[in-house]
Design a protein around this motif. Structure first.
Motif, PDB file in Angstrom:
ATOM      1  N   LEU A  50      22.063  22.431   6.490  1.00 42.16           N
ATOM      2  CA  LEU A  50      22.550  22.666   5.124  1.00 42.16           C
ATOM      3  C   LEU A  50      21.518  23.437   4.314  1.00 42.16           C
ATOM      4  CD1 LEU A  50      24.410  19.574   3.677  1.00 42.16           C
ATOM      5  CD2 LEU A  50      25.311  21.665   4.670  1.00 42.16           C
ATOM      6  N   ILE A  51      20.240  23.056   4.480  1.00 46.99           N
ATOM      7  CA  ILE A  51      19.197  23.738   3.714  1.00 46.99           C
ATOM      8  C   ILE A  51      19.091  25.198   4.157  1.00 46.99           C
ATOM      9  CG2 ILE A  51      16.706  23.790   3.279  1.00 46.99           C
ATOM     10  CD1 ILE A  51      16.818  20.718   3.322  1.00 46.99           C
ATOM     11  N   ILE A  52      19.171  25.428   5.466  1.00 47.11           N
ATOM     12  CA  ILE A  52      19.149  26.814   5.959  1.00 47.11           C
ATOM     13  C   ILE A  52      20.322  27.597   5.388  1.00 47.11           C
ATOM     14  CG2 ILE A  52      19.417  28.265   7.991  1.00 47.11           C
ATOM     15  CD1 ILE A  52      17.763  26.451   9.522  1.00 47.11           C
ATOM     16  N   LEU A  53      21.505  26.991   5.446  1.00 47.88           N
ATOM     17  CA  LEU A  53      22.685  27.680   4.927  1.00 47.88           C
ATOM     18  C   LEU A  53      22.490  28.014   3.461  1.00 47.88           C
ATOM     19  CD1 LEU A  53      25.812  25.846   6.384  1.00 47.88           C
ATOM     20  CD2 LEU A  53      24.813  28.023   7.075  1.00 47.88           C
ATOM     21  N   GLN A  61      27.660  36.374   4.032  1.00 48.98           N
ATOM     22  CA  GLN A  61      28.819  36.422   3.152  1.00 48.98           C
ATOM     23  C   GLN A  61      29.679  35.172   3.252  1.00 48.98           C
ATOM     24  OE1 GLN A  61      32.226  38.780   2.775  1.00 48.98           O
ATOM     25  NE2 GLN A  61      31.746  37.927   0.761  1.00 48.98           N
ATOM     26  N   TRP A  62      29.872  34.657   4.481  1.00 46.10           N
ATOM     27  CA  TRP A  62      30.778  33.511   4.622  1.00 46.10           C
ATOM     28  C   TRP A  62      30.209  32.247   3.999  1.00 46.10           C
ATOM     29  CZ3 TRP A  62      29.564  29.088   7.380  1.00 46.10           C
ATOM     30  CH2 TRP A  62      28.442  29.161   8.214  1.00 46.10           C
ATOM     31  N   VAL A  63      28.866  32.164   3.977  1.00 46.67           N
ATOM     32  CA  VAL A  63      28.262  31.014   3.295  1.00 46.67           C
ATOM     33  C   VAL A  63      28.496  31.154   1.796  1.00 46.67           C
ATOM     34  CG1 VAL A  63      26.164  29.697   2.913  1.00 46.67           C
ATOM     35  CG2 VAL A  63      26.516  30.879   5.079  1.00 46.67           C
ATOM     36  N   GLN A  64      28.273  32.371   1.332  1.00 49.25           N
ATOM     37  CA  GLN A  64      28.497  32.662  -0.074  1.00 49.25           C
ATOM     38  C   GLN A  64      29.903  32.225  -0.492  1.00 49.25           C
ATOM     39  OE1 GLN A  64      26.149  34.043  -2.053  1.00 49.25           O
ATOM     40  NE2 GLN A  64      27.489  33.900  -3.831  1.00 49.25           N
ATOM     41  N   SER A  65      30.855  32.509   0.375  1.00 43.69           N
ATOM     42  CA  SER A  65      32.246  32.225   0.011  1.00 43.69           C
ATOM     43  C   SER A  65      32.526  30.724  -0.099  1.00 43.69           C
ATOM     44  CB  SER A  65      33.202  32.870   1.012  1.00 43.69           C
ATOM     45  OG  SER A  65      33.122  32.179   2.236  1.00 43.69           O
ATOM     46  N   LEU A  66      31.655  29.903   0.533  1.00 43.35           N
ATOM     47  CA  LEU A  66      31.858  28.455   0.437  1.00 43.35           C
ATOM     48  C   LEU A  66      31.582  27.928  -0.968  1.00 43.35           C
ATOM     49  CD1 LEU A  66      30.285  26.995   3.694  1.00 43.35           C
ATOM     50  CD2 LEU A  66      32.675  27.343   3.159  1.00 43.35           C
ATOM     51  N   ARG A 127      26.428  21.971  -2.761  1.00 49.61           N
ATOM     52  CA  ARG A 127      26.376  22.000  -4.222  1.00 49.61           C
ATOM     53  C   ARG A 127      25.125  21.266  -4.729  1.00 49.61           C
ATOM     54  NH1 ARG A 127      27.992  24.483  -8.847  1.00 49.61           N
ATOM     55  NH2 ARG A 127      27.079  23.147 -10.421  1.00 49.61           N
ATOM     56  N   ALA A 128      24.863  20.090  -4.133  1.00 52.93           N
ATOM     57  CA  ALA A 128      23.727  19.285  -4.600  1.00 52.93           C
ATOM     58  C   ALA A 128      22.418  20.030  -4.377  1.00 52.93           C
ATOM     59  CB  ALA A 128      23.718  17.939  -3.880  1.00 52.93           C
ATOM     60  N   ILE A 129      22.289  20.650  -3.206  1.00 51.30           N
ATOM     61  CA  ILE A 129      21.057  21.399  -2.920  1.00 51.30           C
ATOM     62  C   ILE A 129      20.900  22.545  -3.910  1.00 51.30           C
ATOM     63  CG2 ILE A 129      19.896  22.849  -1.214  1.00 51.30           C
ATOM     64  CD1 ILE A 129      21.295  21.139   0.934  1.00 51.30           C
ATOM     65  N   GLU A 130      22.014  23.218  -4.157  1.00 54.66           N
ATOM     66  CA  GLU A 130      22.011  24.323  -5.120  1.00 54.66           C
ATOM     67  C   GLU A 130      21.540  23.853  -6.495  1.00 54.66           C
ATOM     68  OE1 GLU A 130      22.773  27.280  -4.350  1.00 54.66           O
ATOM     69  OE2 GLU A 130      23.360  28.343  -6.183  1.00 54.66           O
ATOM     70  N   GLU A 131      22.080  22.699  -6.908  1.00 50.84           N
ATOM     71  CA  GLU A 131      21.718  22.199  -8.232  1.00 50.84           C
ATOM     72  C   GLU A 131      20.247  21.800  -8.299  1.00 50.84           C
ATOM     73  OE1 GLU A 131      24.519  19.134  -9.178  1.00 50.84           O
ATOM     74  OE2 GLU A 131      26.054  20.566  -9.767  1.00 50.84           O
ATOM     75  N   VAL A 132      19.714  21.329  -7.178  1.00 46.63           N
ATOM     76  CA  VAL A 132      18.291  20.987  -7.176  1.00 46.63           C
ATOM     77  C   VAL A 132      17.454  22.261  -7.223  1.00 46.63           C
ATOM     78  CG1 VAL A 132      16.438  19.973  -5.811  1.00 46.63           C
ATOM     79  CG2 VAL A 132      18.629  18.794  -6.007  1.00 46.63           C
TER      80      VAL A 132
END
Ligand code: HEM
Lengths: 398, 260
Positions: A50-53, A61-66, A127-132
């Motif tokens: 998840l952290i790598i993604l 791009q496909w990760v971005q789309s998630l 989402r949680a990783i992003e918010e951190v």
């Protein structure tokens, strides 16, 4: 609209197909695959992935789309739909019919359900990783809610293989370490249990009228204070009450008796204005039969078995040569090492005179994570209740 | 024989207070409205207190008893919303709903038992149920408000402020759903050794929680009244399923330890 949701729909269909395929090929999901150490290994790899993604989201791009709003909305909505099916379809494990084939009659082990739960967990994790990473103080409550529920899901999903629940039946005075799993396999526990004493508190007895195969809804409870009441047209009065009573063979009256097998008896007078009856009622025990009073129209006054208020096992537990005493009752489990021991059942035919106790021993190494995350989630819940989900900052509005 | 016999008197006086409060609200007599309504709610609360002491256990077990709390919270939330946002129709709705629940309790009290089985004797019992009842009342208010906005004029005219009220109600309700669920999980671990077993009641509680969660996540990018209000009404139907509907659900018969 449909165009916008194309990717979402495709992803959900893929998950469905993958789940169905797994269900057909591998059968119901087997949590024991995640037994220690595999659960931990899988969880660590999953978090790493998840952290790598999330750190490569711009590149791929496909990760971005998630991260698209539609994706997580759909992951919540899909979970909702499956949960509704879960609640509506009888969970009896029946293998036939479409739902049976897809594993929906045993939703807990259905691959489709698990994949969608996994999908929700992954969205939440990203989402949680992003918010951190892009931390903003004003979003702190939401960030913590997302993180704590992510943790709960991770511990619940990857820890599902490490839950162990076994039943021990202990006979008074006899040490045992023999435990039985749900499917009847016998195990030996890392400790021995000896039941020293089983005891039970009971609620005051209730007198009902039994007729036509059912008990009346109304009843008269008999205890130290109340001795009177009415059921329908009948006035009931208790003349004598013996909490611990016995009746010798051939005798017609009950006497106080403190001995194994003692029962509860009450001498009752009942009248409906025109007719009157009186006599002993007793709930009986494994030694004494029950007594009832016949009323007109083939009805009768009865005292069902008293309800248990609390039952308690005093046990001695020996681990590595060390003995200690525990009191185990419902809602008050004992903790022995990584095990928790719960009061489960007793010999119902003997009731409070039971000389056996049934205990359940549970081991769930992941529970501390779940418990911590739940306490945090509750604390943030209170914060959100008081301050709102976004801490007030003018520039964050919109 | 027991204090349910006096329920009708307490309830009647409470309803009279609430109705008087509602009338005062419509006549723009805000202070009078609040005083009367709060008085009604306090009287109702005193009935709950009497029940508690005569039963010798918290009145939270049977459906009839949980409806007492629901009625109480509903009336309080109605007054609070009126006091805060000055929607004069709010006391009318909460009074109506509270009265319906009182009537249900009088006609079908479901009061048979004063005993409390061992699994329910836990410090979690009271907060778990009260928090849920508060949440249910919050969601009831949110649903009424949503239906009011939906039915009113053309839905497109729902203002930001009105959405904000609706969102706060759902958010607070959802937080309390979360609290109730989490307390239930911690309690279940103490009582049965597992925090989540997908018992039908738990499954429906999870579905209800997800449904409101969906609303919270849909809202920021969405102002489509039809979708949002339909979702709120749907969520409230799920909540009813979870609360009492599963007692009648074939898939839960004999499978749930929560069916009374
Ligand atoms: C499935 C993945 C999820 C994603 C991608 C996601 C994303 C988001 C986003 C983007 C917001 C708005 C944040 C803001 O406005 O600053 C939000 C709010 C929120 N999320 Fe999530 N969320 C997810 C799942 C969950 C779950 C499972 C929970 C429950 C534990 C949750 C609880 C909340 C709460 C309480 C809010 C605040 C809502 C409000 O007050 O309006 N989310 N989430």
């Amino acid at each position: 609209m449909l165009q916008q949701y194309k990717q979402t729909i495709i992803r959900c269909i893929c998950l469905l197909l993958a789940g169905a395929a797994l269900q057909f090929l591998a059968g119901p999901a087997d949590a024991t695959l995640l037994a220690y150490p595999w659960g931990v290994i899988a969880a660590v790899n999953y978090l790493y992935l998840l952290i790598i993604l999330s750190s490569n989201r711009e590149k791929w791009q496909w990760v971005q789309s998630l991260y698209n709003r539609r994706e997580y909305i759909s992951s919540i909505a899909a979970m909702l739909l499956l949960t509704l099916l879960f609640g509506t379809i009888r969970q009896d494990g029946a293998p036939d019919g479409l739902f049976g084939l897809l594993g929906f009659t045993q939703m807990k082990t259905s691959w489709i359900f698990i994949l969608f739960l996994f999908n929700l967990m992954t969205m939440l994790g990203l989402r949680a990783i992003e918010e951190v990473r892009l931390f903003r103080k004003s979003r702190l409550p939401i960030t913590i809610v997302h993180l704590s529920f992510f943790l709960i899901l991770v511990a619940a999903v990857f820890g599902s293989g490490d839950k162990m629940r076994v039943t021990v039946t202990a006979v008074q005075g006899e040490p045992t370490d023999r435990a039985v799993t749900k499917d009847g396999k016998v195990l030996h526990l890392p400790f021995t249990l000896r039941l020293k004493e089983f005891s039970m508190d009971e609620y005051p007895p209730h007198i009902y009228i039994y007729s036509g195969g059912t008990l009346t809804k109304d009843y008269v409870a008999i205890d130290a204070e109340t001795r009177k009441g009415s059921i329908g047209a009948w006035q009931i009065e208790c003349i004598e009450y013996i909490d611990s009573a016995g009746r010798m063979p051939g005798d017609s009256l009950y006497r106080p008796m403190k001995h194994v097998g003692a029962t509860t008896a009450a001498y009752i007078k009942a009248t409906d204005g025109t007719r009157a009856v009186e006599g002993w009622v007793s709930c009986g025990s494994h030694v004494f039969p029950a007594s009832t009073i016949a009323l007109p129209d083939s009805a009768m006054l009865v005292m069902p078995q008293r309800e248990a208020k609390r039952y308690l096992s005093r046990v001695e537990i020996e681990t590595d040569g060390e003995k200690s005493d525990y009191e185990i009752s419902v809602n008050h489990p004992a903790t022995v090492g990584s095990w928790k021991i719960y009061q489960s059942a007793y010999d119902r035919t003997r009731g409070k005179w039971s000389t056996i106790t049934v205990l359940e021993c549970v081991k769930d190494g992941w529970y501390p994570i779940v418990e911590t995350a739940m306490w945090i989630a509750m604390a943030v819940g209170v914060v959100i209740f008081i301050f709102g989900s976004r801490l007030k900052r003018k520039e964050d509005e919109k | 024989m027991n204090s349910w016999d006096t329920f009708i008197y307490y309830a009647a006086i409470s309803v009279i207070c609430w109705v008087a409060g509602t009338i005062a609200a419509f006549r723009q007599k805000r202070k009078t409205a609040i005083v009367l309504s709060v008085g009604g709610s306090l009287l109702f609360l005193s009935f709950i207190a009497v029940m508690w002491s005569t039963l010798g256990r918290p009145p939270l077990r049977t459906m009839g008893e949980t409806r007492l709390w629901y009625t109480f919270f509903l009336s309080v939330i109605g007054i609070a919303l009126y006091a805060r946002y000055r929607y004069s129709w709010m006391p009318a709705f909460s009074t109506l709903m509270a009265t319906v629940f009182i009537c249900v309790n009088i006609l079908k009290p479901e009061i048979h038992s004063t005993t409390l089985m061992p699994a329910l004797q836990s410090p979690w019992f009271v907060p778990h149920v009260i928090v849920y009842m508060f949440s249910y009342a919050m969601m009831g208010a949110a649903t009424i408000f949503a239906i009011y906005l939906w039915m009113r004029k053309t839905p497109a005219e729902v203002s930001d402020k009105e959405y904000a009220v609706c969102d706060s109600l759902v958010r607070v309700g959802w937080v309390f759903l979360t609290l109730g669920m989490t307390m239930g999980a911690l309690w279940a671990k103490e009582a049965w050794g597992d925090y989540w077993t997908w018992d039908p009641k738990e499954t429906w509680a999870f579905a209800t929680w997800l449904s409101y969660l969906l609303y919270l996540h849909l809202r920021p990018a969405n102002r489509d009244a039809n979708t949002l209000f339909a979702l709120l009404v749907f969520s409230f139907i799920l909540l009813q399923m979870c609360w009492w509907g599963i007692n009648f659900l074939p898939s839960a018969k004999g499978a749930s330890i929560h069916v009374y």
